[in-house]
Design a protein around this motif. Structure first.
Motif, PDB file in Angstrom:
ATOM      1  N   PHE A 116       1.079  -1.495 -10.944  1.00  0.00           N
ATOM      2  CA  PHE A 116       0.716  -0.526 -10.105  1.00  0.00           C
ATOM      3  C   PHE A 116      -0.916   0.059 -10.368  1.00  0.00           C
ATOM      4  N   ARG A 117      -1.357   0.168  -9.128  1.00  0.00           N
ATOM      5  CA  ARG A 117      -2.816   0.523  -9.199  1.00  0.00           C
ATOM      6  C   ARG A 117      -3.108   1.661  -8.186  1.00  0.00           C
ATOM      7  N   SER A 118      -4.084   2.296  -8.340  1.00  0.00           N
ATOM      8  CA  SER A 118      -4.528   3.477  -7.467  1.00  0.00           C
ATOM      9  C   SER A 118      -5.913   3.395  -7.370  1.00  0.00           C
ATOM     10  N   ILE A 147       0.861  -1.254   0.095  1.00  0.00           N
ATOM     11  CA  ILE A 147      -0.102   0.002   0.119  1.00  0.00           C
ATOM     12  C   ILE A 147       1.055   1.121   0.132  1.00  0.00           C
ATOM     13  N   SER A 148       0.538   1.946  -0.736  1.00  0.00           N
ATOM     14  CA  SER A 148       1.221   3.383  -0.702  1.00  0.00           C
ATOM     15  C   SER A 148       0.402   4.791  -0.959  1.00  0.00           C
ATOM     16  N   ASP A 149       1.076   5.897  -0.863  1.00  0.00           N
ATOM     17  CA  ASP A 149       0.355   7.235  -0.899  1.00  0.00           C
ATOM     18  C   ASP A 149      -0.125   7.653  -2.465  1.00  0.00           C
ATOM     19  N   GLY A 150       0.378   6.670  -3.620  1.00  0.00           N
ATOM     20  CA  GLY A 150       0.109   7.283  -4.732  1.00  0.00           C
ATOM     21  C   GLY A 150       0.998   6.244  -5.892  1.00  0.00           C
ATOM     22  N   ALA A 151       0.106   6.051  -6.946  1.00  0.00           N
ATOM     23  CA  ALA A 151       0.750   5.426  -8.188  1.00  0.00           C
ATOM     24  C   ALA A 151       2.128   6.247  -8.598  1.00  0.00           C
ATOM     25  N   LYS A 152       1.986   7.626  -8.669  1.00  0.00           N
ATOM     26  CA  LYS A 152       3.016   8.453  -9.304  1.00  0.00           C
ATOM     27  C   LYS A 152       4.100   8.326  -8.297  1.00  0.00           C
ATOM     28  N   SER A 153       3.911   8.205  -6.955  1.00  0.00           N
ATOM     29  CA  SER A 153       5.059   7.902  -5.985  1.00  0.00           C
ATOM     30  C   SER A 153       5.797   6.566  -6.384  1.00  0.00           C
ATOM     31  N   ARG A 200      -5.334  10.137  -1.353  1.00  0.00           N
ATOM     32  CA  ARG A 200      -4.076   9.372  -1.526  1.00  0.00           C
ATOM     33  C   ARG A 200      -3.825   8.026  -1.006  1.00  0.00           C
ATOM     34  N   CYS A 201      -4.237   7.149  -1.728  1.00  0.00           N
ATOM     35  CA  CYS A 201      -3.922   5.806  -1.795  1.00  0.00           C
ATOM     36  C   CYS A 201      -3.937   5.011  -2.782  1.00  0.00           C
ATOM     37  N   ALA A 202      -2.722   3.970  -3.015  1.00  0.00           N
ATOM     38  CA  ALA A 202      -2.597   3.344  -4.122  1.00  0.00           C
ATOM     39  C   ALA A 202      -1.973   1.968  -3.620  1.00  0.00           C
ATOM     40  N   TYR A 203      -1.604   1.214  -4.796  1.00  0.00           N
ATOM     41  CA  TYR A 203      -0.885  -0.089  -4.258  1.00  0.00           C
ATOM     42  C   TYR A 203       0.170  -0.541  -5.488  1.00  0.00           C
ATOM     43  N   THR A 204       0.937  -1.414  -5.135  1.00  0.00           N
ATOM     44  CA  THR A 204       1.827  -1.700  -6.300  1.00  0.00           C
ATOM     45  C   THR A 204       2.227  -3.334  -5.720  1.00  0.00           C
ATOM     46  N   VAL A 205       2.067  -4.111  -6.877  1.00  0.00           N
ATOM     47  CA  VAL A 205       2.157  -5.640  -6.687  1.00  0.00           C
ATOM     48  C   VAL A 205       3.432  -6.106  -7.190  1.00  0.00           C
ATOM     49  N   VAL A 206       4.122  -6.613  -6.261  1.00  0.00           N
ATOM     50  CA  VAL A 206       5.714  -7.020  -6.662  1.00  0.00           C
ATOM     51  C   VAL A 206       5.540  -8.453  -6.181  1.00  0.00           C
ATOM     52  N   PRO A 207       5.372  -9.633  -7.387  1.00  0.00           N
ATOM     53  CA  PRO A 207       5.229 -11.056  -7.107  1.00  0.00           C
ATOM     54  C   PRO A 207       6.511 -11.568  -6.422  1.00  0.00           C
TER      55      PRO A 207
END
Lengths: 406, 406
Positions: B245-247, B104-110, B258-265
């Motif tokens: 990357f998802r948002s 989970i992150s603060d943004g796909a841009k980040s 401001r919430c997003a997420y990134t998937v790293v398998p």
């Protein structure tokens, strides 16, 4: 084939707090009946001030309406918050920092980490020892630290500035030329606060050599001693050599709410470039600002009610630190910090090493501390305790520690 | 003397949206009586769904109490949110992604910006042309782009993959070996969506050569065409070559929350290292998680009420896109996108350039668009319009544009 950033592979095993968490979890699993008191990690425990939650509720209500909805805000933060900071954190202390020199972010950890983007790979980096691990690890990741030596606990390219009892936990100016200097006062982990006279030589050094001071003042709200500067910009000349990191985490209980800011003065130029413009570009490209709701919460910290509520919370933590400092001293430990800081830095008894004493306090007193060695080689032989616990638990923890070391 | 990262000095002037803002502000200052309609920047306009604001209020209330207070959370995000994502965004589509593969992150841009930390400086980077500027600028800042040529609008070391009418706005596999490939579907800015068959060759290419796909699916919620994949992991083999990357920004109106997420398998390994472990280390070192209140709001997107409210909002934007697409087509413009995407990509009439047409629409129709040239050389001759406006204003804007181009 993609090449990974192999600097990551040079990083030693666990991050300090992960290793502590692992040991605590293992102990708790083996002894589920034991009630642990955690004075280790620097996390706050008191609820958010009422002024802050009221402002957040109001902002959530706005976000629920078409007219009050806020989409993308300025990457640098809303003017209402930048202006409050400029007025109350700087102007009120006689320091001129303009709102466009203040960049709102999600955390001082993020900013301390991301700031390395602005600098070339060949800079010589100086850190205090012991030190907040983020400064070291982020430079290691970006290739400035060289190679890590397990035995010494040091990276080959970093310059370590010991902060030990012999120099009053104040670093000496480095004997070799360095380019990026991380300073943190009031210090994490030692709790030492720097005076005007102690900071002046650093500003003079940086202006003379062209080095940059990366000044972390995340704990300034804990300063009680008159005359101790709250910002590096109280020192003449700091605006041409220093970047300052600030946070609402410890000041206003925002560790789980996430708001901080970084000051990059427009007078700060290197290599013909404005560091303010560079950071602005970095943030506009890789960041999209802090939630509107959170910025409204942070703004409330600057209202009269917010200030009073924050001060009341700080007083609790400050008293906890006093209880720890005085209790451990009474039990015969040599302690420092805890006056202008939530951190108490205690010498281990009988010269035992940090992790041994950590384990002993965990197992015999059921108190979680932070082993000083986790902050660097010169932290060996110390533990860090924090004033962020609940008052009764803190008193109880001190009694338990006293019983163990007597 | 500290050395700055001189890659910053190679960046051309303004970021696209800053330049648009500048021209709009100048026009508004000269013509304060004109009511502009903004269909340029991709920002949402509808309020947060009620389920989200209710969850945020509840979380703020928790933060106001000692028992409900949340300090530092996991850097990777709370389990409640990672589990909801794994179940509903992946498992429900037949894709196995574990919660610890979701950050989970603060943004796909980040995340799109910060992901470059994981890779060495000498990788060859391929981007679509036109492209979301963040992919290009963040690689330029970290030294992978070479030198910018004002005349061609291209960086010397990047591989540009044209996405133009002739190839249906779908990039061809690069003719030379590349290491990092940015793909965004549904695409920003062209609005094109990729089918399973169009994505398979990329996964095959990356697995065969060891390249990495950096797959931005921030707009997946706008997909309406059956069979169009919502995640790259619907393609067999993607877990060994792709980061996604998802948002919540465009899905649930979180641009200001401001919430997003990134998937790293975990199956994604390069050079003997786990990219999942590297990203975990990066985030633990340089990030401290997303506000608890915001994560509770994002969790509410996955409740039945939240899903229904989100779908209702999306339907508004989707209909706006349809109005724009059909209106401009009826006026004789060649348009694409706007079906599985909030973005409509329109050819400028009579071969005029993007900025000229942008200025003409600004001045004569008082409608703000985004000039395609701002997204790269192959965007020249196009403008982007977005379905994120208010329905009535969108209809009015389309009528105004039609009146101007007739």
């Amino acid at each position: 084939m993609v090449q990974i950033n192999d600097n990551f592979l040079k990083l030693p095993g666990s991050y300090l707090f992960s290793e502590i968490a692992r040991r605590v979890a293992a102990y708790s699993a083996a002894h589920p009946e034991k009630a642990l008191i955690k004075l280790g990690i620097g996390d706050v425990t008191l609820p958010l001030p009422q002024a802050v939650t009221a402002a957040m509720h109001k902002a959530v209500d706005e976000m629920a309406t078409a007219s009050g909805f806020h989409g993308y805000g300025p990457e640098q933060g809303y003017a209402f918050l930048r202006e409050a900071i400029a007025a109350q954190d700087y102007k009120a202390r006689g320091v001129d920092i303009a709102p466009d020199e203040i960049f709102i972010s999600d955390g001082a950890k993020s900013d301390c980490g991301n700031i390395v983007d602005l600098f070339g790979p060949d800079n010589k980096v100086a850190v205090c020892d012991p030190v907040y691990p983020v400064y070291v690890d982020t430079n290691a990741m970006s290739g400035r630290a060289g190679v890590y030596d397990e035995k010494s606990g040091k990276w080959s390219n970093l310059v370590y500035m010991p902060c030990v009892a012999e120099n009053g936990f104040m670093p000496d100016l480095p004997g070799e030329l360095v380019d990026m200097i991380y300073l943190c006062f009031p210090n994490n982990p030692t709790g030492a606060a720097a005076t005007m006279d102690q900071l002046k030589p650093w500003v003079e050094y940086a202006n003379r050599t062209g080095a940059i001071l990366l000044y972390d003042s995340a704990y300034e709200a804990f300063i009680t001693t008159p005359g101790v500067p709250h910002t590096i910009y109280e020192i003449d000349g700091a605006q041409t050599c220093a970047i300052e990191f600030r946070s609402f985490s410890k000041t206003a209980g925002f560790t789980g709410t996430r708001c901080a800011y970084t000051v990059v003065p427009k007078a700060l130029q290197r290599g013909g470039a404005s560091l303010n413009a560079m950071w602005n570009r970095r943030q506009c490209t890789k960041f999209n600002g802090v939630p509107y709701v959170v910025q409204r919460g942070a703004e409330a910290v600057y209202t009269p009610e917010g200030r009073a509520q924050v001060q009341a919370n700080l007083a609790v933590y400050q008293n906890n630190a006093k209880v720890i400092r005085e209790g451990l001293a009474a039990a015969g430990l040599t302690v420092s910090g805890g006056v202008d800081s939530p951190y108490v830095w205690a010498r281990t008894p009988d010269g035992v090493d940090s992790w041994t004493f950590f384990d002993r306090l965990l197992q015999e007193a059921n108190v979680v501390t932070t082993p000083g060695a986790g902050f660097g080689p010169s932290g060996e032989g110390y533990i860090r305790l924090t004033g962020f616990g609940q008052p009764d638990a803190t008193k109880e923890a001190v009694e338990r520690v006293k019983a163990v070391i007597r």
